[in-house]
Design an enzyme around this catalytic site. Structure first.
Site, PDB file in Angstrom:
ATOM      1  CG  PHE A  72       8.866  -0.455  -3.385  1.00 29.71           C
ATOM      2  CD1 PHE A  72       9.228  -0.849  -2.110  1.00 29.71           C
ATOM      3  CD2 PHE A  72       8.194  -1.374  -4.190  1.00 29.71           C
ATOM      4  CE1 PHE A  72       8.936  -2.120  -1.637  1.00 29.71           C
ATOM      5  CE2 PHE A  72       7.892  -2.646  -3.731  1.00 29.71           C
ATOM      6  CZ  PHE A  72       8.265  -3.019  -2.452  1.00 29.71           C
ATOM      7  CG  HIS A 126       8.900  -6.523   1.777  1.00 30.06           C
ATOM      8  ND1 HIS A 126       9.437  -5.338   2.248  1.00 30.06           N
ATOM      9  CD2 HIS A 126       7.830  -6.174   1.029  1.00 30.06           C
ATOM     10  CE1 HIS A 126       8.727  -4.327   1.792  1.00 30.06           C
ATOM     11  NE2 HIS A 126       7.740  -4.795   1.055  1.00 30.06           N
ATOM     12  CG  ASP A 156      -0.389   0.287   2.514  1.00 32.86           C
ATOM     13  OD1 ASP A 156       0.801  -0.012   2.712  1.00 32.86           O
ATOM     14  OD2 ASP A 156      -1.100   0.800   3.381  1.00 32.86           O
TER      15      ASP A 156
END
Length: 323
Positions: free
Chosen positions: A161, A271, A148
């Site tokens: 990002f 991640h 998000d």
């Protein structure tokens, strides 16, 4: 901080200022709006004039049938003013049917009501769909999925990002720069976190949820955005060939689980968050492997170092010419 006004083309080609919340997220429920006199795609802004990547191969028969079905769906110009004005023309025809579904209308009501309550929502309305304008569908070569938008003032602008010029580089992006340095000795990390230079080369920087309330991470998750962005991933999967999907973390990997591994390259790792990057992200080699794959399939590699601090806004037809 309120959302920046979105502008829509007028009959003479100029852009009129939008003055009401209705202009951001469509007409309120129950408000009668005039029917659109044009196909929805005609209201979208001109695409960026950046050089195009290799053309997509012919769409499969199933995708062509989907397109025929989508092309019959008209979107009301008042209720869908934001989408018609800011979704790139390469994406809009394929998303018409999705935008007309009940869940999306409910999502628009939710966003409008949040604004009416005085809540801050990021990114500004005009940037909700900026990923479509930076990376038109027929140019997509790489997909990077986020979760998000950033929820701090002045950060989010519609690309996963990425943050606006002048904003401190977020920790996850700093780790992406570190991974790039591991992949390419000559990569020099910029002092900013603005990734427009990647997106304009066909890197689709897509979040699962496209909006967020200020200072409340994931506050708009589960409101309907995920269904729309699932459709976006499906479109790239079915309509493009030889795309590199970078799926970082379990959330992105679940979202990209149905990508056809025979037609595309799917790269998975943890991640880039500081909580997990040390467990393989920094040395995964995804940026290098993406370029190797693109070159193997006759496509231009991504210039990962093309990260100028300022880029023209592709919402404006002459943006590329003035860049």
């Amino acid at each position: 901080m309120t959302a920046a006004p979105t502008t829509a083309p007028t009959a003479d080609g100029r852009r009129a200022k939008r003055k009401t919340l209705d202009s951001y997220f469509g007409a309120p429920a129950g408000k009668k709006a005039a029917a659109s006199s044009k196909p929805a795609g005609e209201a979208a802004p001109a695409a960026s004039k950046a050089p195009r990547a290799a053309a997509a191969k012919a769409a499969p028969a199933a995708a062509a049938e989907d397109d025929a079905e989508d092309s019959t769906v008209e979107l009301d110009k008042d209720e869908y003013g934001l989408e018609l004005a800011t979704v790139d023309a390469s994406w809009l025809p394929h998303l018409r049917a999705e935008l007309a579904k009940p869940y999306f209308k409910q999502l628009k009501r939710f966003l409008r009501e949040e604004h009416q309550k005085g809540k801050q929502i990021f990114p500004p309305a005009r940037d909700l769909y900026s990923w479509t304008r930076f990376a038109p569908l027929d140019r997509v070569r790489v997909v990077i999925l986020g979760q998000d938008p950033y929820h701090g003032p002045g950060q989010a602008h519609g690309l996963a990002f990425s943050v606006r010029p002048g904003v401190r580089v977020p920790p996850s992006l700093a780790n992406m720069y570190r991974a790039l340095k591991n992949d390419f000795d000559d990569f020099a990390a910029p002092k900013h976190g603005y990734l427009g230079g990647w997106a304009q080369q066909g890197v689709l920087l897509l979040n699962a949820a496209l909006s967020v309330e200020a200072h409340k991470a994931n506050s708009h998750s589960g409101k309907g955005w995920e269904q729309l962005t699932d459709r976006v991933v499906e479109l790239v999967n079915r309509r493009r060939e030889n795309v590199v999907f970078m799926l970082w973390g379990s959330h992105a990997q679940k979202k990209g689980a149905r990508v056809d591994r025979k037609r595309h390259l799917v790269l998975t790792t943890v991640h880039p968050s500081p909580l997990s990057a040390h467990r393989g992200f920094l040395t995964a080699g995804h940026f290098r492997r993406a370029n190797e794959y693109l070159i193997e399939h006759g496509l231009e590699p991504i210039e990962w170092s093309r990260l100028p601090a300022e880029e023209a806004d592709p919402l404006e037809p002459d943006a590329a010419a003035s860049a």
